[in-house]
Design an enzyme around this catalytic site. Structure first.
Site, PDB file in Angstrom:
ATOM      1  N   GLY A  13       0.788  -1.240   0.000  1.00 55.77           N
ATOM      2  CA  GLY A  13       0.000   0.000   0.000  1.00 55.77           C
ATOM      3  C   GLY A  13       0.813   1.280   0.000  1.00 55.77           C
ATOM      4  N   SER A  19       1.876   8.246   1.811  1.00 61.48           N
ATOM      5  CA  SER A  19       1.086   7.051   2.128  1.00 61.48           C
ATOM      6  C   SER A  19       1.229   6.675   3.599  1.00 61.48           C
ATOM      7  CB  SER A  19       1.556   5.853   1.285  1.00 61.48           C
ATOM      8  OG  SER A  19       1.328   6.085  -0.091  1.00 61.48           O
ATOM      9  N   ILE A  20       0.108   6.305   4.215  1.00 64.01           N
ATOM     10  CA  ILE A  20       0.160   5.860   5.609  1.00 64.01           C
ATOM     11  C   ILE A  20       1.040   4.608   5.706  1.00 64.01           C
ATOM     12  CG2 ILE A  20      -1.204   5.060   7.567  1.00 64.01           C
ATOM     13  CD1 ILE A  20      -3.554   6.756   6.462  1.00 64.01           C
ATOM     14  N   TYR A 157     -18.443   9.109   1.295  1.00 62.16           N
ATOM     15  CA  TYR A 157     -17.614   7.915   1.565  1.00 62.16           C
ATOM     16  C   TYR A 157     -18.302   6.669   0.981  1.00 62.16           C
ATOM     17  CZ  TYR A 157     -13.823   5.329   3.759  1.00 62.16           C
ATOM     18  OH  TYR A 157     -12.718   4.544   3.977  1.00 62.16           O
ATOM     19  N   LYS A 164     -15.274  -0.839   4.293  1.00 66.77           N
ATOM     20  CA  LYS A 164     -14.554  -0.791   5.579  1.00 66.77           C
ATOM     21  C   LYS A 164     -15.297  -1.597   6.650  1.00 66.77           C
ATOM     22  CE  LYS A 164     -10.927   1.746   4.530  1.00 66.77           C
ATOM     23  NZ  LYS A 164      -9.632   1.076   4.255  1.00 66.77           N
ATOM     24  N   ILE A 193      -6.289  12.040   6.905  1.00 64.11           N
ATOM     25  CA  ILE A 193      -4.913  12.489   6.625  1.00 64.11           C
ATOM     26  C   ILE A 193      -4.828  12.798   5.136  1.00 64.11           C
ATOM     27  CG2 ILE A 193      -2.474  11.790   6.595  1.00 64.11           C
ATOM     28  CD1 ILE A 193      -3.096   9.881   8.935  1.00 64.11           C
ATOM     29  N   THR A 195      -3.595  12.326   2.050  1.00 65.17           N
ATOM     30  CA  THR A 195      -2.777  11.425   1.231  1.00 65.17           C
ATOM     31  C   THR A 195      -3.361  11.424  -0.179  1.00 65.17           C
ATOM     32  OG1 THR A 195      -4.206   9.555   1.685  1.00 65.17           O
ATOM     33  CG2 THR A 195      -2.375   9.904   3.225  1.00 65.17           C
TER      34      THR A 195
HETATM   35  P1  NAD Z   1      -2.623   5.993  -0.492  1.00 63.88           P
HETATM   36  O1  NAD Z   1      -3.292   6.398  -1.758  1.00 63.88           O
HETATM   37  O2  NAD Z   1      -1.252   6.447  -0.269  1.00 63.88           O
HETATM   38  O3  NAD Z   1      -2.678   4.402  -0.316  1.00 63.88           O
HETATM   39  C1  NAD Z   1      -3.632   3.586  -0.953  1.00 63.88           C
HETATM   40  C2  NAD Z   1      -2.849   2.468  -1.595  1.00 63.88           C
HETATM   41  O4  NAD Z   1      -3.730   1.498  -2.156  1.00 63.88           O
HETATM   42  C3  NAD Z   1      -1.928   2.956  -2.718  1.00 63.88           C
HETATM   43  O5  NAD Z   1      -0.608   2.586  -2.423  1.00 63.88           O
HETATM   44  C4  NAD Z   1      -2.430   2.194  -3.932  1.00 63.88           C
HETATM   45  O6  NAD Z   1      -1.390   1.813  -4.811  1.00 63.88           O
HETATM   46  C5  NAD Z   1      -3.040   0.979  -3.270  1.00 63.88           C
HETATM   47  N1  NAD Z   1      -3.936   0.227  -4.149  1.00 63.88           N
HETATM   48  C6  NAD Z   1      -5.134   0.599  -4.657  1.00 63.88           C
HETATM   49  N2  NAD Z   1      -5.603  -0.356  -5.481  1.00 63.88           N
HETATM   50  C7  NAD Z   1      -4.681  -1.356  -5.486  1.00 63.88           C
HETATM   51  C8  NAD Z   1      -4.571  -2.613  -6.153  1.00 63.88           C
HETATM   52  N3  NAD Z   1      -5.518  -3.043  -6.997  1.00 63.88           N
HETATM   53  N4  NAD Z   1      -3.477  -3.384  -5.908  1.00 63.88           N
HETATM   54  C9  NAD Z   1      -2.495  -2.955  -5.087  1.00 63.88           C
HETATM   55  N5  NAD Z   1      -2.544  -1.775  -4.426  1.00 63.88           N
HETATM   56  C10 NAD Z   1      -3.617  -0.996  -4.631  1.00 63.88           C
HETATM   57  O7  NAD Z   1      -3.597   6.533   0.673  1.00 63.88           O
HETATM   58  P2  NAD Z   1      -3.638   6.226   2.243  1.00 63.88           P
HETATM   59  O8  NAD Z   1      -4.499   7.285   2.805  1.00 63.88           O
HETATM   60  O9  NAD Z   1      -2.285   6.018   2.764  1.00 63.88           O
HETATM   61  O10 NAD Z   1      -4.480   4.870   2.297  1.00 63.88           O
HETATM   62  C11 NAD Z   1      -3.999   3.699   2.948  1.00 63.88           C
HETATM   63  C12 NAD Z   1      -5.116   3.068   3.764  1.00 63.88           C
HETATM   64  O11 NAD Z   1      -5.443   3.944   4.834  1.00 63.88           O
HETATM   65  C13 NAD Z   1      -6.403   2.807   3.005  1.00 63.88           C
HETATM   66  O12 NAD Z   1      -6.929   1.572   3.416  1.00 63.88           O
HETATM   67  C14 NAD Z   1      -7.308   3.929   3.480  1.00 63.88           C
HETATM   68  O13 NAD Z   1      -8.663   3.562   3.405  1.00 63.88           O
HETATM   69  C15 NAD Z   1      -6.846   4.037   4.905  1.00 63.88           C
HETATM   70  N6  NAD Z   1      -7.235   5.256   5.600  1.00 63.88           N
HETATM   71  C16 NAD Z   1      -6.904   6.487   5.069  1.00 63.88           C
HETATM   72  C17 NAD Z   1      -7.295   7.639   5.731  1.00 63.88           C
HETATM   73  C18 NAD Z   1      -6.978   9.001   5.177  1.00 63.88           C
HETATM   74  O14 NAD Z   1      -7.629   9.981   5.572  1.00 63.88           O
HETATM   75  N7  NAD Z   1      -5.996   9.137   4.293  1.00 63.88           N
HETATM   76  C19 NAD Z   1      -8.000   7.550   6.944  1.00 63.88           C
HETATM   77  C20 NAD Z   1      -8.305   6.289   7.457  1.00 63.88           C
HETATM   78  C21 NAD Z   1      -7.917   5.150   6.765  1.00 63.88           C
HETATM   79  C1  IMJ Z   2     -12.692   9.409   0.837  1.00 68.60           C
HETATM   80  C2  IMJ Z   2     -13.874   9.740   0.158  1.00 68.60           C
HETATM   81  C3  IMJ Z   2     -14.887  10.466   0.780  1.00 68.60           C
HETATM   82  C4  IMJ Z   2     -14.763  10.858   2.087  1.00 68.60           C
HETATM   83  C5  IMJ Z   2     -13.590  10.537   2.753  1.00 68.60           C
HETATM   84  C6  IMJ Z   2     -12.550   9.809   2.123  1.00 68.60           C
HETATM   85  N1  IMJ Z   2     -13.173  10.799   4.038  1.00 68.60           N
HETATM   86  C7  IMJ Z   2     -11.937  10.261   4.250  1.00 68.60           C
HETATM   87  C8  IMJ Z   2     -11.497   9.644   3.074  1.00 68.60           C
HETATM   88  C9  IMJ Z   2     -13.975  11.535   5.022  1.00 68.60           C
HETATM   89  C10 IMJ Z   2     -11.198  10.334   5.542  1.00 68.60           C
HETATM   90  C11 IMJ Z   2     -10.182   8.923   2.844  1.00 68.60           C
HETATM   91  N2  IMJ Z   2     -10.336   7.468   3.175  1.00 68.60           N
HETATM   92  C12 IMJ Z   2     -10.517   7.145   4.574  1.00 68.60           C
HETATM   93  C13 IMJ Z   2     -10.325   6.451   2.236  1.00 68.60           C
HETATM   94  O1  IMJ Z   2     -10.454   5.307   2.627  1.00 68.60           O
HETATM   95  C14 IMJ Z   2     -10.211   6.724   0.796  1.00 68.60           C
HETATM   96  C15 IMJ Z   2     -10.386   5.739  -0.112  1.00 68.60           C
HETATM   97  C16 IMJ Z   2     -10.406   5.933  -1.543  1.00 68.60           C
HETATM   98  C17 IMJ Z   2     -10.059   7.123  -2.174  1.00 68.60           C
HETATM   99  C18 IMJ Z   2     -10.125   7.212  -3.576  1.00 68.60           C
HETATM  100  C19 IMJ Z   2      -9.822   8.490  -4.318  1.00 68.60           C
HETATM  101  C20 IMJ Z   2      -9.425   8.230  -5.732  1.00 68.60           C
HETATM  102  C21 IMJ Z   2     -10.187   7.136  -6.400  1.00 68.60           C
HETATM  103  N3  IMJ Z   2     -10.639   6.103  -5.661  1.00 68.60           N
HETATM  104  C22 IMJ Z   2     -10.546   6.072  -4.299  1.00 68.60           C
HETATM  105  N4  IMJ Z   2     -10.876   4.935  -3.646  1.00 68.60           N
HETATM  106  C23 IMJ Z   2     -10.813   4.857  -2.312  1.00 68.60           C
HETATM  107  O2  IMJ Z   2     -10.329   7.149  -7.638  1.00 68.60           O
END
Ligand code: NAD
Ligand code: IMJ
Length: 257
Positions: A13, A19-20, A157, A164, A193, A195
């Site tokens: 990921g 990226s987290i 979302y 989720k 966050i 990202t």
């Molecule tokens: P990110 O875009 O950096 O990471 C998402 C990753 O998913 C990317 O590295 C992407 O390559 C990978 N991915 C998507 N489709 C894929 C596939 N088919 N095969 C392999 N990899 C694939 O963003 P992030 O915010 O670091 O997201 C990481 C996790 O954290 C996610 O599960 C996201 O839901 C979760 N999360 C994010 C937030 C936020 O606000 N950013 C909050 C809570 C949870």
């Molecule tokens: C994403 C969409 C709507 C509301 C959202 C988010 N909130 C947060 C996120 C409130 C925190 C980020 N998040 C937690 C995610 O899990 C995002 C997942 C995601 C984001 C994208 C953007 C680009 C795309 N497809 C995606 N699929 C999953 O094409």
């Protein structure tokens, strides 16, 4: 600080430095762990570059989590190179962009399938691949990343909230299944966050502001804080914790109003 010297981990990921999963990779590498990082095709260069910045460069491998053959190949290489595995980090989520902007009732069958396949089923497939390698080490620890949208409704979302919820249930069923083999499975529910997965989400800055104003800590969380929480769950300090969703969100989830 937990010592991971001699331990091996797989982190799925990482797309870029925001990226987290990358924050978790850094937390684990600076504690002495040797890492394998996988990348989705379009991020190959970025991930290779990031890997070079680690004390000891990671084993960098391609993996699209929707491909069973990719996943099999990853664990075959890890077995060859590491001879076992101590931890797995799953930081992958995806839904079609249009699913995150249309009314929820317009969720398509294909959009639902893709979101749940990439964001939830992939944890099962990866854990299945990791289990035999973790058994060689007498146990292991798996961490995935989730969001409060699994239990509460956040604008746009949509199907990701459903994915989720499935992911968190998957954590519990996996934990029950692999617990007898001394393998733990947990999730971290992170606050918002900025990202790549947040980029272009309309109203995301507003969400950050609402969290900052209402969360007990009156601030947003940083990726590094998720990294340290993950290090706890992946370490021996977390040995009594499994099937859990650990909230790392400045306390936002406890608020009523
Ligand atoms: P990110 O875009 O950096 O990471 C998402 C990753 O998913 C990317 O590295 C992407 O390559 C990978 N991915 C998507 N489709 C894929 C596939 N088919 N095969 C392999 N990899 C694939 O963003 P992030 O915010 O670091 O997201 C990481 C996790 O954290 C996610 O599960 C996201 O839901 C979760 N999360 C994010 C937030 C936020 O606000 N950013 C909050 C809570 C949870
Ligand atoms: C994403 C969409 C709507 C509301 C959202 C988010 N909130 C947060 C996120 C409130 C925190 C980020 N998040 C937690 C995610 O899990 C995002 C997942 C995601 C984001 C994208 C953007 C680009 C795309 N497809 C995606 N699929 C999953 O094409």
């Amino acid at each position: 600080m937990a010592d991971f010297t001699g331990k091996h981990g797989l982190i799925v990921g990482v797309a870029n430095k925001r990226s987290i999963a990358w924050a978790i990779a850094q937390a684990m590498a600076c504690r002495g762990a040797r890492l394998a990082l996988t990348y989705q095709d379009r991020f190959e260069e970025h991930v290779n570059e990031l890997s070079q910045g680690l004390g000891e460069p990671a084993l960098v491998l391609p993996c699209d989590v929707s491909s069973d053959t990719d996943i099999e190949a990853v664990f075959a290489r890890i077995d060859q190179e590491f001879g076992g595995l101590d931890f797995l980090v799953h930081g992958v989520a995806f839904a079609l962009r249009e699913e995150l902007s249309s009314p929820f009732t317009n969720t398509t069958r294909e959009g639902f399938r893709i979101a749940l396949d990439i964001s939830a089923y992939s944890l099962i497939a990866l854990t299945k691949g990791a289990v035999p390698l973790m058994e060689k080490r007498g146990g292991g620890s798996v961490v995935t990343l989730t969001y409060l949208g699994s239990e509460r409704v956040f604008p746009n979302y949509n199907v990701m909230g459903v994915a989720k919820a499935a992911l968190e249930a998957t954590v519990r069923y996996l934990a029950a299944d692999v617990g007898p083999r001394n393998i733990r499975v947990n999730a971290i529910s992170a606050g918002p966050i900025k990202t790549l997965a947040a980029a272009g989400i309309s109203g995301f800055s507003n969400i950050l502001n609402v969290y900052r104003d209402r969360a007990p800590l009156r601030r947003n969380v940083e990726a590094g804080e998720i990294g340290e929480a993950a290090a706890f769950l992946l370490s021996d300090a977390g040995r009594g914790v499994t099937g859990e969703v650990l909230m790392v969100d400045s306390g936002f989830h406890i608020t009523g109003m």
